[in-house]
Design an enzyme around this catalytic site. Sequence first.
Site, PDB file in Angstrom:
ATOM      1  N   LYS A  55       0.836  -1.212   0.000  1.00 45.74           N
ATOM      2  CA  LYS A  55       0.000   0.000   0.000  1.00 45.74           C
ATOM      3  C   LYS A  55       0.868   1.258   0.000  1.00 45.74           C
ATOM      4  CE  LYS A  55      -2.116  -1.318   3.802  1.00 45.74           C
ATOM      5  NZ  LYS A  55      -1.442  -2.623   4.020  1.00 45.74           N
ATOM      6  N   ARG A  81      -9.801   0.117   8.976  1.00 48.71           N
ATOM      7  CA  ARG A  81      -9.215  -1.176   9.310  1.00 48.71           C
ATOM      8  C   ARG A  81     -10.177  -2.043  10.113  1.00 48.71           C
ATOM      9  NH1 ARG A  81      -3.410   0.481   9.096  1.00 48.71           N
ATOM     10  NH2 ARG A  81      -2.091  -1.312   9.360  1.00 48.71           N
ATOM     11  N   ARG A  84      11.613  -5.091   5.498  1.00 52.30           N
ATOM     12  CA  ARG A  84      11.206  -3.704   5.193  1.00 52.30           C
ATOM     13  C   ARG A  84      12.007  -2.686   5.997  1.00 52.30           C
ATOM     14  NH1 ARG A  84       5.080  -1.671   5.529  1.00 52.30           N
ATOM     15  NH2 ARG A  84       5.241  -2.297   7.724  1.00 52.30           N
ATOM     16  N   ARG A 104      11.232  -0.329  11.357  1.00 52.49           N
ATOM     17  CA  ARG A 104      10.174  -0.058  12.333  1.00 52.49           C
ATOM     18  C   ARG A 104      10.200  -1.111  13.433  1.00 52.49           C
ATOM     19  NH1 ARG A 104       4.790   0.767   8.771  1.00 52.49           N
ATOM     20  NH2 ARG A 104       3.934  -0.338  10.571  1.00 52.49           N
ATOM     21  N   ARG A 131       0.207  -8.970  13.655  1.00 49.34           N
ATOM     22  CA  ARG A 131      -0.503  -8.031  12.770  1.00 49.34           C
ATOM     23  C   ARG A 131      -1.247  -8.786  11.660  1.00 49.34           C
ATOM     24  NH1 ARG A 131       4.388  -4.410  11.414  1.00 49.34           N
ATOM     25  NH2 ARG A 131       2.991  -3.207  10.090  1.00 49.34           N
TER      26      ARG A 131
HETATM   27  P1  ADP Z   1       2.136  -1.874   3.274  1.00 47.98           P
HETATM   28  O1  ADP Z   1       2.125  -0.357   3.214  1.00 47.98           O
HETATM   29  O2  ADP Z   1       0.971  -2.481   2.549  1.00 47.98           O
HETATM   30  O3  ADP Z   1       2.274  -2.398   4.669  1.00 47.98           O
HETATM   31  P2  ADP Z   1       4.723  -1.583   1.929  1.00 47.98           P
HETATM   32  O4  ADP Z   1       4.357  -0.758   0.757  1.00 47.98           O
HETATM   33  O5  ADP Z   1       5.403  -0.892   3.053  1.00 47.98           O
HETATM   34  O6  ADP Z   1       3.414  -2.384   2.479  1.00 47.98           O
HETATM   35  O7  ADP Z   1       5.604  -2.800   1.419  1.00 47.98           O
HETATM   36  C1  ADP Z   1       6.103  -3.780   2.329  1.00 47.98           C
HETATM   37  C2  ADP Z   1       7.472  -4.279   1.843  1.00 47.98           C
HETATM   38  O8  ADP Z   1       7.315  -5.010   0.628  1.00 47.98           O
HETATM   39  C3  ADP Z   1       8.481  -3.175   1.563  1.00 47.98           C
HETATM   40  O9  ADP Z   1       9.754  -3.633   1.968  1.00 47.98           O
HETATM   41  C4  ADP Z   1       8.419  -2.997   0.044  1.00 47.98           C
HETATM   42  O10 ADP Z   1       9.665  -2.575  -0.465  1.00 47.98           O
HETATM   43  C5  ADP Z   1       8.063  -4.408  -0.426  1.00 47.98           C
HETATM   44  N1  ADP Z   1       7.191  -4.445  -1.607  1.00 47.98           N
HETATM   45  C6  ADP Z   1       6.104  -3.655  -1.862  1.00 47.98           C
HETATM   46  N2  ADP Z   1       5.527  -3.983  -3.029  1.00 47.98           N
HETATM   47  C7  ADP Z   1       6.248  -5.028  -3.534  1.00 47.98           C
HETATM   48  C8  ADP Z   1       6.156  -5.836  -4.727  1.00 47.98           C
HETATM   49  N3  ADP Z   1       5.174  -5.643  -5.627  1.00 47.98           N
HETATM   50  N4  ADP Z   1       7.081  -6.812  -4.917  1.00 47.98           N
HETATM   51  C9  ADP Z   1       8.048  -7.024  -3.993  1.00 47.98           C
HETATM   52  N5  ADP Z   1       8.197  -6.310  -2.870  1.00 47.98           N
HETATM   53  C10 ADP Z   1       7.320  -5.325  -2.632  1.00 47.98           C
HETATM   54  P1  AMP Z   2       0.701   0.848   9.177  1.00 49.19           P
HETATM   55  O1  AMP Z   2       1.713   1.928   9.038  1.00 49.19           O
HETATM   56  O2  AMP Z   2      -0.485   1.035   8.284  1.00 49.19           O
HETATM   57  O3  AMP Z   2       1.294  -0.529   9.095  1.00 49.19           O
HETATM   58  O4  AMP Z   2       0.124   0.989  10.664  1.00 49.19           O
HETATM   59  C1  AMP Z   2       0.961   0.842  11.794  1.00 49.19           C
HETATM   60  C2  AMP Z   2       0.128   0.698  13.058  1.00 49.19           C
HETATM   61  O5  AMP Z   2      -0.650   1.897  13.276  1.00 49.19           O
HETATM   62  C3  AMP Z   2      -0.913  -0.425  13.044  1.00 49.19           C
HETATM   63  O6  AMP Z   2      -0.361  -1.696  13.374  1.00 49.19           O
HETATM   64  C4  AMP Z   2      -1.904   0.086  14.090  1.00 49.19           C
HETATM   65  O7  AMP Z   2      -1.417  -0.131  15.402  1.00 49.19           O
HETATM   66  C5  AMP Z   2      -1.915   1.581  13.827  1.00 49.19           C
HETATM   67  N1  AMP Z   2      -2.962   1.965  12.840  1.00 49.19           N
HETATM   68  C6  AMP Z   2      -2.766   2.512  11.617  1.00 49.19           C
HETATM   69  N2  AMP Z   2      -3.929   2.740  10.997  1.00 49.19           N
HETATM   70  C7  AMP Z   2      -4.904   2.313  11.863  1.00 49.19           C
HETATM   71  C8  AMP Z   2      -6.332   2.264  11.808  1.00 49.19           C
HETATM   72  N3  AMP Z   2      -7.010   2.691  10.736  1.00 49.19           N
HETATM   73  N4  AMP Z   2      -6.974   1.753  12.883  1.00 49.19           N
HETATM   74  C9  AMP Z   2      -6.318   1.325  13.963  1.00 49.19           C
HETATM   75  N5  AMP Z   2      -4.986   1.331  14.082  1.00 49.19           N
HETATM   76  C10 AMP Z   2      -4.273   1.827  13.044  1.00 49.19           C
END
Ligand code: ADP
Ligand code: AMP
Length: 215
Positions: free
Chosen positions: A14, A89, A128, A161, A172
Site C-alpha cells: 500500500k 481497518r 522492510r 520499524r 498483525r
Molecule cells: P504496506 O504499506 O501495505 O504495509 P509496503 O508498501 O510498506 O506495504 O511494502 C512492504 C514491503 O514489501 C516493503 O519492503 C516494500 O519494499 C516491499 N514491496 C512492496 N511492493 C512489492 C512488490 N510488488 N514486490 C516485492 N516487494 C514489494
Molecule cells: P501501518 O503503518 O499502516 O502498518 O500501521 C501501523 C500501526 O498503526 C498499526 O499496526 C496500528 O497499530 C496503527 N494503525 C494505523 N492505521 C490504523 C487504523 N485505521 N486503525 C487502527 N490502528 C491503526
Amino acid sequence: MKSVVLLGPPGAGKGTQATGIAEKYHILHISTGDIFRANVKEGTPLGIKAKEYMDKGLLVPDELVCDLVEDRVTKDDCKNGYLLDGFPRTVFQAEHFDAFLKKNGQSLSCVVDIEVDEKILLPRMIGRRVCRSCGKPYHVDTMPPKKEGVCDVCGGEVYQRADDCEETVLNRFKVYKDQTSPLIEYYKKSGVLGEINGAQDVDKVFNDICALLGE
Ligand code: ADP
Ligand code: AMP
C-alpha cells in the site's frame, strides 16, 4: 473528486504504491500509520496512547482513529480527493466513515484491495525499511536505498520499524485476518471493490491499480 481506499494486509504494498497513485491523480496520500508514528515521535497525547497498541501489533482503538481521518479529509488540500492508506481497518471505522461521507453528500470512488499470500508477506515485512522523515518504504534485499541508511527521495534516515519484527508481524497478520479482512465483503456489497494481485512486480501492480481507477 476522487476518494480512494487502499486495502490489504500488512506488506501488501500500500505505502509503496500510494505515492505514485497520489501523484498521478493529484490527490492527497493519507497514511494513518504515518500520522500515528509522527505523533509518537512528537510525544503528543495521541502518540503516547497509540504507541501502546502499535508496539504490540494491535489496532489503535476506533475512537482515536475515526475523527482524526474525518477531520483530515475535510482540509483544503483534500479538495481534489484523497487516497487512504491503512484506513479503515475495522467494520466500525468503515461504517463510521460511510456515515460521514453520506452526511456530506459524498461516497467512495473505489476501494483497491491488494491481495498477497502470507508466505510472500513475511519476508517482505521482516526486510522492510522505511524513511523516518517521508515514510518511503524500502527492502533490504529487493529494494534497498541507493546509499545504505539514506532515503533516495528526501535524504532522511532509513530505519527498521519496531513493529516489523517477526513476532509483531505475525500478530498483525492475525489482527488483519480477524478485524480488517471482513472489509472485503463489506465493500464488495457496496459495489466499490476492485481486486489487485499484489504479488506481481511493483510496476505491474501500479498499472493494474491505474486501470481500475481509470483516467
Ligand atoms: P504496506 O504499506 O501495505 O504495509 P509496503 O508498501 O510498506 O506495504 O511494502 C512492504 C514491503 O514489501 C516493503 O519492503 C516494500 O519494499 C516491499 N514491496 C512492496 N511492493 C512489492 C512488490 N510488488 N514486490 C516485492 N516487494 C514489494
Ligand atoms: P501501518 O503503518 O499502516 O502498518 O500501521 C501501523 C500501526 O498503526 C498499526 O499496526 C496500528 O497499530 C496503527 N494503525 C494505523 N492505521 C490504523 C487504523 N485505521 N486503525 C487502527 N490502528 C491503526
